[in-house]
Design a protein around this motif. Structure first.
Motif, PDB file in Angstrom:
ATOM      1  N   LEU A 104     -18.076   7.518   0.016  1.00 25.75           N
ATOM      2  CA  LEU A 104     -16.938   6.701  -0.435  1.00 25.75           C
ATOM      3  C   LEU A 104     -16.427   7.124  -1.815  1.00 25.75           C
ATOM      4  O   LEU A 104     -15.544   6.461  -2.380  1.00 25.75           O
ATOM      5  N   SER A 105     -16.994   8.242  -2.375  1.00 20.78           N
ATOM      6  CA  SER A 105     -16.602   8.790  -3.685  1.00 20.78           C
ATOM      7  C   SER A 105     -16.794   7.794  -4.824  1.00 20.78           C
ATOM      8  O   SER A 105     -16.055   7.812  -5.817  1.00 20.78           O
ATOM      9  N   LYS A 106     -17.795   6.929  -4.721  1.00 25.14           N
ATOM     10  CA  LYS A 106     -18.125   5.977  -5.789  1.00 25.14           C
ATOM     11  C   LYS A 106     -19.297   6.544  -6.591  1.00 25.14           C
ATOM     12  O   LYS A 106     -20.430   6.059  -6.543  1.00 25.14           O
ATOM     13  N   PHE A 107     -19.004   7.620  -7.354  1.00 22.06           N
ATOM     14  CA  PHE A 107     -20.072   8.365  -8.023  1.00 22.06           C
ATOM     15  C   PHE A 107     -20.652   7.601  -9.217  1.00 22.06           C
ATOM     16  O   PHE A 107     -21.831   7.744  -9.524  1.00 22.06           O
ATOM     17  N   ASP A 108     -19.842   6.796  -9.872  1.00 29.35           N
ATOM     18  CA  ASP A 108     -20.376   5.970 -10.964  1.00 29.35           C
ATOM     19  C   ASP A 108     -21.403   4.965 -10.427  1.00 29.35           C
ATOM     20  O   ASP A 108     -22.447   4.718 -11.058  1.00 29.35           O
ATOM     21  N   ASP A 109     -21.122   4.387  -9.252  1.00 29.81           N
ATOM     22  CA  ASP A 109     -22.064   3.446  -8.633  1.00 29.81           C
ATOM     23  C   ASP A 109     -23.355   4.148  -8.217  1.00 29.81           C
ATOM     24  O   ASP A 109     -24.433   3.538  -8.208  1.00 29.81           O
ATOM     25  N   VAL A 110     -23.226   5.438  -7.871  1.00 27.75           N
ATOM     26  CA  VAL A 110     -24.427   6.207  -7.520  1.00 27.75           C
ATOM     27  C   VAL A 110     -25.365   6.281  -8.715  1.00 27.75           C
ATOM     28  O   VAL A 110     -26.588   6.039  -8.603  1.00 27.75           O
ATOM     29  N   LEU A 111     -24.815   6.596  -9.882  1.00 23.05           N
ATOM     30  CA  LEU A 111     -25.658   6.692 -11.084  1.00 23.05           C
ATOM     31  C   LEU A 111     -26.230   5.326 -11.466  1.00 23.05           C
ATOM     32  O   LEU A 111     -27.382   5.230 -11.928  1.00 23.05           O
TER      33      LEU A 111
END
Length: 654
Positions: free
Chosen positions: A56-63
């Motif tokens: 979903l391209s939510k890379f900030d949430d991944v971190l």
């Protein structure tokens, strides 16, 4: 309770499997969050959550998830490094990859991408080459495309790697091959490849594809075509493409930045307001992320030059200092820009001192700085100072272009001896060092010989001509000049060399002595051809001029209705309205009303005016001088005019 929790867990995993089959990552994320809420130590649920966030391209949430569930991150280094890479945290991504003990193929491939973004192209090339050897799947085309891009960037950074032959000819690979040719200065080949790449790119889309999508994909190829024109000096064609690309507003911010920057470079000191707007867009953070370090350096330099053109000297100085801090490699260009700012402020002395000090500090930049100093000195008309500056270059002074400039300046100032001295030094230095190829020195020897011959130094001229003969022993012109030079101080040597001249060929059998002795050859080819036409051949008999037939007289042209038995009309030379026959046909009109110029019949008008009838009945001069009806208007005018002129002459005498 345990049975209920296990049942709930199984149900949720069943939902995960169902949503995974249809790639519904939003529902996968919600289900994984429910699992983690109920089972905080479930590593598999955490893995599902991370994968769905990446999709979903939510890379900030991944971190954030990696920070919240630090105990569940083991074995997910690839996912964390990928998220950091997508967030442009390249250094952190490389650290994560370095921490992997036994890297797999996916780790090496991601590491190659990270190294590419860090512009460590040598390591990237070696790693990618190994990855391509070890893999064989549907992503081979993408890997080959990336490999070609790495080779191009290696060439730009200064290290040349040969471009291999690829198995596929996609438009991406054709584009990279074109860029490779441009990096080597082969613009014609690059132009062909770019046209081929654009054709393949358009053909790769379906017929029902939106035109905007096609143009957006083709924009980067068109941009590179414009750069190809730009490097060839075809600025008008390049600017036209840059403008059309910017009007379409492509989604690739890198394409927009390059098009804006190159448009500014073409405009230079024109359209400054538009250039300022474009530069502001380029310097935004969202655009800078998409650029390489080389592109950032060029844009920063252009920004400083734009400030100079807009007469923002203080702002330009501040930008130059900031540029040197961020890009130490631009220090030389920074010094030249500072000197330009001082020169625009009429501070040439300070500019010269600045560049002279930098030349002493950085010997590698001495040549550029000294040439810039010479330009400032010449702008002030200080030709002698410019000559001294060029002669202080040491061995760089003996470059052909600098020698040519020195000789030209000395000849301009009326110092042929100094010019001869410079050429003599250049000849002796090149003969001693032999630093350049013989072919490059032929022009130097030729100019030196000509100048020394004109200045009365045949010995030095002979030495230069000898060098020329070594380059081309069969040059008869040089041999003839050498004989002339030796004849002035060594006639014996001149006679020996004259034997090497080719023998004259006897052209007398092929020459027409009569034609040479005649004067017609001086008048050109037309006269000779005319003479050739009039000269009789030996077999043609002569014709006497008296017996030459005369031209026949032209036949008389008679009217179509000509009757020889009827005499011609004697009034045929008069205008129709003056002929008697014309009068007879017009009997219905008053015969006393004539025709002619304005005012010719004013007397007749008075005769028939009832208000003037009494006066006109008396004998008046005007009534007595009225012409008879038989006279025509021309005769009236002649008679009246004659009388009036006579009267005027008499009155004048009185």
């Amino acid at each position: 309770m345990a049975n209920n929790s296990e049942a709930t867990k199984l149900a949720l995993y069943s939902d995960l499997q169902k949503f995974g089959q249809i790639s519904d990552y939003e529902r996968i994320l919600k289900t994984a969050n429910k699992l983690l809420h109920s089972f905080p130590d479930d590593a598999l649920a955490f893995h599902f959550r991370i994968v769905s966030l990446i999709q979903l391209s939510k890379f900030d949430d991944v971190l954030l998830a990696f920070g919240k569930y630090a105990n569940l991150t083991k074995g997910l280094e690839f996912e964390k490094a990928y998220a950091l890479y997508r967030l442009n945290k390249i250094e952190e991504a490389l650290k994560v990859l370095d921490s992997v003990e036994n890297p797999e193929l996916k780790h090496d491939e991601l590491r190659a991408q990270v190294l590419y973004r860090l512009e460590r192209f040598d390591e990237c090339f070696n790693l990618y080459r190994d990855v391509i050897k070890q893999t064989s799947d549907d992503f081979d085309e993408e890997r080959q495309t990336n490999l070609s891009a790495i080779i191009v960037n290696s060439l730009i950074s200064g290290k040349q790697i040969d471009m291999p032959a690829f198995e596929v000819d996609t438009y991406e690979i054709l584009y990279n091959i074109a860029c490779y040719h441009m990096g080597k200065g082969q613009y014609a080949e690059a132009e062909k490849k770019l046209k081929e790449a654009e054709k393949v790119c358009r053909e790769s889309f379906d017929e029902d594809a939106p035109p905007e999508e096609i143009e957006d994909e083709v924009s980067i190829i068109r941009l590179q075509m414009a750069c190809c024109y730009h490097f060839q000096g075809r600025d008008r064609e390049a600017l036209s493409i840059y403008t059309s690309i910017l009007k379409r507003k492509p989604t690739d911010l890198g394409v927009v930045a390059v098009a804006n920057n190159n448009s500014i470079a073409i405009n230079r000191d024109q359209n400054l307001f538009d250039s300022k707007k474009k530069m502001k867009n380029i310097l935004s953070d969202s655009v800078q992320v998409k650029l390489t370090s080389e592109q950032k350096k060029v844009i920063a330099v252009n920004n400083c030059l734009l400030n100079i053109f807009t007469n923002q000297g203080d702002q330009a100085m501040a930008n130059i200092d900031e540029l040197v801090k961020k890009q130490p490699a631009t220090e030389e260009s920074a010094m030249l820009m500072k000197a330009a700012i001082l020169s625009r402020e009429s501070k040439n002395a300070e500019a010269i001192k600045l560049m002279d000090d930098y030349a002493k500090k950085k010997p590698n930049s001495k040549l550029k700085m000294k040439l810039a100093i010479v330009q400032l000195q010449l702008s002030e008309g200080k030709v002698s100072d410019a000559c001294k500056t060029l002669e202080s270059l040491g061995d760089d002074m003996f470059k052909p272009a600098i020698i040519s400039a020195l000789v030209s300046m000395y000849m301009e100032t009326g110092s042929p001896k100094e010019a001869s001295r410079v050429l003599e030094k250049a000849v002796s230095w090149n003969r001693k060092n032999k630093s350049t190829s013989a072919g490059d020195l032929s022009a130097l020897w030729r100019h030196a010989a000509d100048l020394h011959l004109r200045s009365g130094q045949p010995e030095i001229a002979a030495a230069s001509l000898e060098e020329l003969l070594k380059i081309n022993p069969n040059d008869t012109v040089t041999l003839a000049q050498l004989i002339i030079a030796y004849a002035q101080f060594d006639p014996k040597k001149a006679n020996e060399l004259s034997e090497k001249l080719p023998h004259l060929v006897d052209f007398s059998p092929n020459l027409d002595t009569d034609a040479l002795e005649s004067s017609s050859w001086m008048m050109g080819l037309k006269v000779i051809k005319k003479a050739a036409k009039t000269d009789p051949s030996p077999g043609t008999p002569l014709v006497d001029n008296k017996t030459k037939p005369k031209n026949k007289k032209k036949k008389k042209r008679l009217p179509k209705n000509y009757n020889p038995n009827v005499d011609p009309d004697p009034e045929r030379w008069l205008p129709k309205h003056e002929r008697s026959t014309f009068r007879k046909k017009k009997d219905r009109r008053n015969k006393d009303i004539g025709k002619g110029t304005q005012g010719a019949a004013t007397g007749v008008q008075d005769q028939y005016d009832i208000t003037k009838m009494a006066k006109s009945s008396a004998a008046s001069p005007s009534a007595q001088s009225m012409p008879s009806p038989s006279d025509g208007p021309r005769q009236q005018q002649r008679k009246g005019g004659g009388v009036q002129q006579k009267k005027k002459k008499k009155s004048g005498k009185r």
